[in-house]
Motif scaffolding. Structure first.
Motif, short mmCIF file in Angstrom:
data_model
loop_
_atom_site.label_atom_id
_atom_site.label_comp_id
_atom_site.label_asym_id
_atom_site.label_seq_id
_atom_site.Cartn_x
_atom_site.Cartn_y
_atom_site.Cartn_z
N THR A 7 0.83 -1.30 -0.06
CA THR A 7 0.11 -0.03 -0.06
C THR A 7 0.77 1.37 -0.07
N SER A 8 0.28 2.23 -0.45
CA SER A 8 1.13 3.49 -0.59
C SER A 8 0.57 4.73 0.26
N ILE A 9 1.26 5.30 0.78
CA ILE A 9 0.75 6.71 1.54
C ILE A 9 1.26 7.95 0.65
N THR A 19 10.59 8.25 0.92
CA THR A 19 9.89 8.64 -0.06
C THR A 19 10.38 8.20 -1.56
N ARG A 20 9.45 7.78 -2.27
CA ARG A 20 9.97 7.60 -3.60
C ARG A 20 8.83 7.46 -4.68
N THR A 21 8.93 7.39 -6.02
CA THR A 21 7.70 7.03 -6.93
C THR A 21 7.81 5.74 -7.00
N TYR A 22 6.61 5.07 -6.92
CA TYR A 22 6.35 3.76 -7.38
C TYR A 22 4.88 3.50 -7.91
N ASN A 23 4.86 2.88 -8.97
CA ASN A 23 3.48 2.54 -9.67
C ASN A 23 2.81 3.95 -9.82
N GLY A 24 3.64 4.73 -10.17
CA GLY A 24 2.84 6.36 -10.45
C GLY A 24 2.66 7.02 -9.20
N PHE A 26 4.15 8.93 -5.55
CA PHE A 26 4.93 9.70 -5.00
C PHE A 26 4.67 9.48 -3.43
N GLY A 27 5.48 8.85 -2.56
CA GLY A 27 5.19 8.63 -1.24
C GLY A 27 5.72 7.58 -0.31
N ILE A 28 5.17 7.25 0.79
CA ILE A 28 5.86 5.94 1.28
C ILE A 28 5.04 4.90 0.88
N GLU A 192 -2.12 10.19 7.64
CA GLU A 192 -1.59 11.21 8.21
C GLU A 192 -0.35 11.43 8.81
N THR A 193 0.64 10.59 8.26
CA THR A 193 2.26 10.63 8.76
C THR A 193 3.04 11.66 8.26
N ARG A 194 2.64 12.58 8.87
CA ARG A 194 3.21 13.84 8.62
C ARG A 194 4.54 14.26 9.24
#
Length: 279
Positions: A7-9, A19-24, A26-28, A192-194
């Protein structure tokens, strides 16, 4: 049953850790292991797809699965379900070597079979062997679902025989983890992982899994019918509220007092306005 999925956040800050871009997106990105025993289910581990390391999602998934080696399950049946993003011949071979006898995994339509055909040419329920996995019989089915405005066929490979409908129904049990992800993000604050440090993000993830684990256990208990327990079932949100009432009554009290204070202030403002108009 053991479920593994990613899952992507989604995030926007470019300087955030992990953070990185994966499956289009950008996030965790998290590889999560979710376990069910009967009607009781829990998140049992996660791994962050960290751009600072070379490990792939498949390698991260195998690390998580390795902790649940069939040896530790005793007589309980082990059923491992994953989608096609975690398929590789090496992974399937390793799972077989570890002793996982029942694996249901998504497969790409262009996988080469030992007889020269592609997976998309196989019949539903057919017993096949993949060219990269000689000696491992697999059984094929598929499900057709809406995807990007079209109907897409998703293939299923199962190590246990069954009719096409049975194979599909087994694999559909994986989708419980999608509901789990949705609830974790929207009801328990996963999205909400800020926080801006690796330690902060790790601690936040731990608190989210702990919160949802307690809610799932409370939901499970509410659905039992033993003794004097009622034969009713809580939603996960209601279960979370029960946990909060039990473990943190002072928080509920503070929220109620704050609400009463706002109500008193509103009534006082209204009374002052009526007095001014009367004057």
């Amino acid at each position: 049953m053991i479920r593994v999925d990613l899952t992507s956040i989604e995030k926007t800050g470019k300087s955030l850790p992990y953070t990185r871009t994966y499956n289009g997106v950008f996030g965790i990105h998290l590889v999560v292991l979710h376990v069910s025993i009967g009607k009781l289910s829990f998140p049992m581990g996660h791994a962050i797809y960290d751009p600072a390391h070379d490990e792939t999602p498949i390698q991260l998934a195998l690390k998580l699965i390795r902790r649940f080696h069939p040896y530790f399950w005793g007589d309980l049946p082990q059923f491992l379900v994953m989608d096609s993003g975690f398929y590789s011949a090496d992974a399937m071979d390793l799972l077989r070597w570890w002793g996982f006898k029942h694996v249901s995994i998504g497969g790409r339509s262009n996988l080469l079979l030992s007889d020269g055909r592609r997976l998309k040419e196989a019949r539903r329920g057919e017993r096949i062997e993949l060219s990269g996995l000689p000696g491992l019989p697999l059984y094929v089915s598929w499900v057709e679902l809406p995807h990007d405005g079209k109907i897409k066929r998703f293939y299923v490979l199962d190590t246990q025989p069954g009719e096409a409908r049975t194979l599909t129904r087994r694999h559909k049990r994986r989708w419980l983890i999608e509901s789990f992800f949705k609830s974790a993000k929207h009801d328990f604050g996963l999205k909400e992982t800020r926080l801006r440090t690796e330690t902060g993000i790790e601690n936040w993830l731990f608190l989210v899994w702990l919160s949802i684990g307690l809610a799932l256990y409370t939901q499970f208990k509410a659905g039992m019918t033993q003794g004097q327990r009622p034969a009713w079932r809580l939603t996960l949100g209601e279960a979370a509220e029960e946990v909060r009432l039990t473990l943190m009554p002072h928080v509920i009290r503070h929220l109620l007092l704050a609400a009463l204070s706002r109500l008193d202030a509103a009534e006082l403002t209204l009374l002052s306005e009526k007095t001014r108009q009367a004057a």
